[in-house]
Design a protein around this motif. Sequence first.
Motif, PDB file in Angstrom:
ATOM      1  N   ASP A 912       0.866  -1.175   0.000  1.00 13.73           N
ATOM      2  CA  ASP A 912       0.000   0.000   0.000  1.00 13.73           C
ATOM      3  C   ASP A 912       0.899   1.220   0.000  1.00 13.73           C
ATOM      4  N   VAL A 913       0.587   2.148  -0.868  1.00 16.47           N
ATOM      5  CA  VAL A 913       1.459   3.298  -1.000  1.00 16.47           C
ATOM      6  C   VAL A 913       0.711   4.558  -0.607  1.00 16.47           C
ATOM      7  N   ASP A 914       1.306   5.348   0.221  1.00 18.42           N
ATOM      8  CA  ASP A 914       0.792   6.674   0.567  1.00 18.42           C
ATOM      9  C   ASP A 914       1.761   7.704   0.037  1.00 18.42           C
ATOM     10  N   VAL A 915       1.205   8.715  -0.574  1.00 19.08           N
ATOM     11  CA  VAL A 915       2.068   9.813  -0.982  1.00 19.08           C
ATOM     12  C   VAL A 915       1.684  11.021  -0.157  1.00 19.08           C
ATOM     13  N   SER A 916       2.607  11.643   0.426  1.00 16.55           N
ATOM     14  CA  SER A 916       2.286  12.825   1.200  1.00 16.55           C
ATOM     15  C   SER A 916       3.334  13.880   0.953  1.00 16.55           C
ATOM     16  N   VAL A 917       2.864  15.115   0.989  1.00 14.95           N
ATOM     17  CA  VAL A 917       3.811  16.207   0.908  1.00 14.95           C
ATOM     18  C   VAL A 917       3.736  16.927   2.237  1.00 14.95           C
ATOM     19  N   HIS A 918       4.772  16.901   2.909  1.00 14.02           N
ATOM     20  CA  HIS A 918       4.767  17.519   4.234  1.00 14.02           C
ATOM     21  C   HIS A 918       4.942  18.998   4.099  1.00 14.02           C
ATOM     22  N   LEU A 919       4.067  19.697   4.743  1.00 12.24           N
ATOM     23  CA  LEU A 919       4.170  21.142   4.666  1.00 12.24           C
ATOM     24  C   LEU A 919       5.104  21.627   5.742  1.00 12.24           C
ATOM     25  N   ASP A 920       5.793  22.609   5.320  1.00 10.54           N
ATOM     26  CA  ASP A 920       6.699  23.202   6.289  1.00 10.54           C
ATOM     27  C   ASP A 920       6.120  24.521   6.731  1.00 10.54           C
ATOM     28  N   ILE A1003       8.289  15.677  -0.308  1.00  7.04           N
ATOM     29  CA  ILE A1003       7.483  14.638  -0.945  1.00  7.04           C
ATOM     30  C   ILE A1003       7.932  13.299  -0.400  1.00  7.04           C
ATOM     31  N   LYS A1004       7.047  12.607   0.225  1.00  9.98           N
ATOM     32  CA  LYS A1004       7.402  11.308   0.813  1.00  9.98           C
ATOM     33  C   LYS A1004       6.470  10.266   0.244  1.00  9.98           C
ATOM     34  N   VAL A1005       7.044   9.166  -0.120  1.00  7.26           N
ATOM     35  CA  VAL A1005       6.211   8.053  -0.563  1.00  7.26           C
ATOM     36  C   VAL A1005       6.387   6.942   0.460  1.00  7.26           C
ATOM     37  N   LEU A1017       9.939   5.005   0.185  1.00  7.02           N
ATOM     38  CA  LEU A1017      10.677   4.850  -1.057  1.00  7.02           C
ATOM     39  C   LEU A1017      11.671   5.985  -1.181  1.00  7.02           C
ATOM     40  N   ASN A1018      12.795   5.638  -1.630  1.00  4.47           N
ATOM     41  CA  ASN A1018      13.788   6.674  -1.856  1.00  4.47           C
ATOM     42  C   ASN A1018      13.608   7.187  -3.275  1.00  4.47           C
ATOM     43  N   ILE A1019      12.984   8.344  -3.355  1.00  2.00           N
ATOM     44  CA  ILE A1019      12.665   8.830  -4.690  1.00  2.00           C
ATOM     45  C   ILE A1019      13.317  10.164  -4.960  1.00  2.00           C
ATOM     46  N   LYS A1020      14.171  10.565  -4.076  1.00  2.00           N
ATOM     47  CA  LYS A1020      14.737  11.907  -4.210  1.00  2.00           C
ATOM     48  C   LYS A1020      15.394  12.115  -5.554  1.00  2.00           C
ATOM     49  N   ASP A1021      16.228  11.165  -5.881  1.00  2.00           N
ATOM     50  CA  ASP A1021      16.993  11.351  -7.108  1.00  2.00           C
ATOM     51  C   ASP A1021      16.084  11.393  -8.314  1.00  2.00           C
TER      52      ASP A1021
END
Lengths: 1206, 135
Positions: A912-920, A1003-1005, A1017-1021
Amino acid sequence: MEPGLSIESGSAIRVAVLPVGGPIPPQCLRDYAALVAQHARVDLASLRPYYSEHQKSPFSHQPWDTGCLRLKFVLGGCVPSPWEDFQSSRKVLAVVGICHLPSSPDLGKVAADFVDAARTYPSALASRCFAFCPTDAQLAEKKSDGIIMFPPSDQKSLELHMLTMIQDLAASLLMEFEKWVLRAESTGTILKTPLDSQSSLGSEEVIKAKKRRLGRAQKIIGDYCLLAGSPADANAHYTTAIDLARLTGDVFWHAGALEGIVCALVVDRMGQSDPVLEDEVKYRYYTIIQLYRRATLQDNAQRVSPVSFELEAALKLARHLCRRELAKEVSDLLMGAADGAKALIDASDRLILYIEIARLFGSLGYKRKAAFFSRQVAQLYLQQDNAYAAMSAMQVLTMTTNAYHVQSRKTSKSDHASPKELGASNSNADSGKVHPQSVVSLFESRWSTLQMVVLREILMSSIRAADPLTSWSAAARLLRSFYPLITPAGQSGLASSLANSADRLPWGTRCADPCLPFIRLHSLPLHPSQRDIVKRNPHKKEWWIGAGPSGPFIYTPFTKGGTSGTSKQEINWIVGEPVQVMVELANPCSFDLVVESIYLSVHSGNFDAFPVSVNLPPNTSKLVLLSGIPTRVGQVSIPGCIVHSFGVITEHLFKEVDCLLLGATQGLVLSDPFRCCGSSKFKSVNFPSISVVPPLPLLVANVVGGDGSILLYEGEIRDVLITLTNAGTVPVEEANIALSGKNQDSVISIAHSTWKSALPIKPGGEVTFKVTLRAWHLSLTDLEADVGRSPTNSRRTQREGINPFLNIHYAGPANQGNGEVSLPPGRRLVVPLNICVVQGMRLVRARLLSMEIPARFSEAHLRPVSDKDNMSNGSDMVHNDISLLKIDPYKGSWGLRLLELELFNPTDVVFDVDVSVHLDGTNGEQTLNVTADAACHKTRIDRDYSARVLIPLENFKLPVLDASFFVKENGSDEPLGSKAATIAEKNAKAELNASINNLISKIKVRWHSGRNSSGELNIKDAIQAALQASIMDILLPDPLTFSFRLAKDGTMAKTVSASANDFSHSTNENACPSTGESVLRCKDPISAHEMTHMEVQIRNNTKEIIRMNLSISCKDVAGENCFDENSATVLWAGVLSDIQVEVPPLQELVHPFSVYFLVPGDYSLQASSVIIDATDVLRARAKAESPDEPILCRGSPFHIHVVGTA
Amino acid sequence: MASTACFVIVSKNDIPIYDAEVGSAPKKEDQAYQHQFILHAALDVVQDLAWTTNAMSLKSVDRFNELVVSVYVTAGHTRFMLLHDTRTEDGIKSFFQEVHELYIKIFLNPLYLPGSRITSSHFDTKVRALARKYL
């Protein structure tokens, strides 16, 4: 022949000592005999009280002050010799009976017994019967029958009593001698030897005998003078006898008289070493030997040969001369005597001859000669077929073993302990290399053929003598030393004789000589706990730093050089902790070897060894781990192993096998037992010095949930519980946990506080602490390797050495003994975190969509997670249900970009995948924080499926469009030479990059799988790569922001101020839809057929004044321009096109206008402007290619819903 | 040729490094032992005798029954010991001298560790040939 003869033995009075009465216990008999035999020399002076001169003594020159009588006690008596007339010293002249009264109560019977026994010695001139340990009743009996009682008393008085009795006996003997001599002088006696008796008594012979009689009588009188202790008298008589014998040609007696005169000479000068005397003796004796030989030749025809006298004479002389300086002469004499052995008819004579020769060679220091003749003796014994002879043979052979270097270890113990050898072995051990020559010397005097023969004879004789221990030992030595020379059948025979001997031995018999197997020290496998003893530096608080290898390398240049060199030779064992020693056993023989038990032999006594049993098939070697527990502090020396095989316990020393192997490598020994068993090459292992240290704490780590690998998907985060248990007997007082090894960053956190609070850990106590792990990402090579493997375990591969370790250093309390504090060593426990990373979710690709695909976003989707967003308020919620198009039907969406992540699930579980963008929230500069966060919506990806996840990106814009962002692009165009400008540029660049990273990091997955697997998931690159192309568009604000609002009834309707501008140069308008921000729309519906007042707000986001040509357009749903002159759907008031305005930097400008909608429906308003005299910054932002291009800036469409009045 | 002859080379360390029965008499196992026993025992005599003379050849130093032990001591104190029953002094001396030459050749072999067993079959053949020639 008689044993033990010497020149002086002619002066000894032979006394038979006979046990009489009941049986005497052997120990008592030995004691009594020793008591009697103490008094072999009785001084004449001490005889005075017992001596009474009945008539004139014939011994006129008797030295009463200095002389003595010599008594020779023969225990058990002896057979009367036929030659006793010839030499009076051969006669038994007195009989002494020994009686043990407790075992013979009847004194009368004892007396009778003694009389009977004494009767067998007719030559006896005196007799005494000594009775020991009488009972009170026996003491009370009248002392009759000549029994002399020795009442029980202490040793000293017993000795004194005995001395008195012996002196009495000697005195009576002396008186008897006088009588005998007087009678012989007066009457004369017939003296015959076996030589004479054989001759027929012809008349001639009788006359000859008569002539010779006088001489013979003189010789015998001389003998008695000698026995009576008067050499001077003897000398006179002998001289007469010699003259007479020479006259009568009595060669034999001549020689005898000569012997007597030499004896008298030697006795007279007893204790003086005089070369003249020695020459005299030598000269006389050579004459004697010659004479005897002549006598032998004369009487050769006869059955009785006097050859034994010749040999005896030679032996006597040899004994007299037996000194190192005269070795050659003595050995010549002895060799001559040995040659005479053939002439001896009697086997026992030969036996005695060989014994004497062996003894003499032995005292001469000729060990090998002595051994040779001893072996001859043994062979003669073995020819006799009885157990006693076999026993004698065995004992004689055992004496030879030293010379042949096959001695039992029991007898050579002293050799082993000799300091010289110890020193030698130490020096060898120190240098580690042995000089070949010294190796050779280890095998000195190895005559293997002879050794085998000797051992075999010992074995044979001991079997015959029924001595199982000796035969076991001999067979063991034979088998161990000479197995290569023995046929397989012979080896089996020896094995069975070992077994037979063992059957007769009591269980648990120890033998000094080891048999098989060969045992060598293989290695000392270190228990991990032993390896991890760390010395503590008392001056350093954190002693663990630098104590152990911290990196993945075996050698670290930072460790101290000094310690590694010495630690090799020193091993610390800890009291109470089991240790292991690996030994190699070899059975080079052709039979099955059963080692019933084998364990380490420890002489220091502070070690408990555990036995194991081993079975060795023929010609094999085995590695065996022997273990034990040190029990006390101190040095441990382990010289070898104790082995119980073939029914006997033996000790096998490592040193001996090492010597053997050393010899084997040099070709000095026949065979290497290990190599012939197919074992590996010889490597010498020195036993290091081992010291036992006091108990230390011992931590045992246990990963909760099993010590196997922790299976993690890539990027998975998991907590692992580690339990530390103190298995020692000392509390752990301090500890430190550090990370080492590879992939250290995979350990996110260690719950240090948990274990710290548990200190000190008492014996038996335990603490569990948490370690948070995050699986690392598999590299490409890993993945490729995975592909190549079989599908079953392809994802479970784990390579060595890639795991992180927990280095736990810990220590117990300091010792407070003796007033000074000593720190016991600390220990290190290495807990490998066996992380097995398997492939998890894969990011196939990330890309920024340019919204060619239509997508609908509801408000719910776009609801910001952050409450701080000032854009959202209550009115938002009203329109939740309204799904608004963010898509320009013609050109895609406005103000919204989608980041598409394509994910693939190659595993066999569901993710199960969650995508979230953490607000600063702290980032105040970000004016438009609109994010997409779909926290509640999970994307489920089944196994072997891929899925796409869209991440809407909105309003990550910077507030100000600044020239500095374009320095790179414009660097060539603008003459920016000043340094300040460059620095500013750099700062701006850094800021830009930072903001990009900031965006990406938000952005975190996250994914979940199963119950407890979750990770990221390491998606930075990937994202960075995806964003890089259009980063400007995303981040940079448009130079102008347009927004519409209603100005109705003087109150401001809610205006969605939006800055979404489409900003591009005119030629490239369609190709580049700008980054959308939010959908612009009028919240309240507008009625048709009403004048609607509106205004457009233009904001300048740059730092310069922008002059522009503004125009406003309105389009209906069909996309028709409603402000067309020809159209009648919308009427308007105010200027809508070609409005020349000028907006100051970072300021707003409002342009009012009114519209009148004729037809209800949906309309969209849009403002656009052509910038006049655009600066370079604007051009760069618009990506203008030529400086002449007009720069067009366009706002987002503003949606208006017009409702009809009806 | 002697009917009984047993030749042994004893190294400095009293190890027999070469032994051969070179007599013409048929071999008997236990007698071979006996010969070696005699030679071993004779070492005691040789050990004393070797230091009393300059000569390498010590002639007959020991005897047992009819058997005589002749010994030749090299400069390195390696002893050539011959047990024989006939007395051909000259032959024995020549035999010893020639064997000494052979032994030196063995000794010069860098692969030969002085004091270890001589296993060269060539040496053995030569020694037996010499025995046939001189004894």
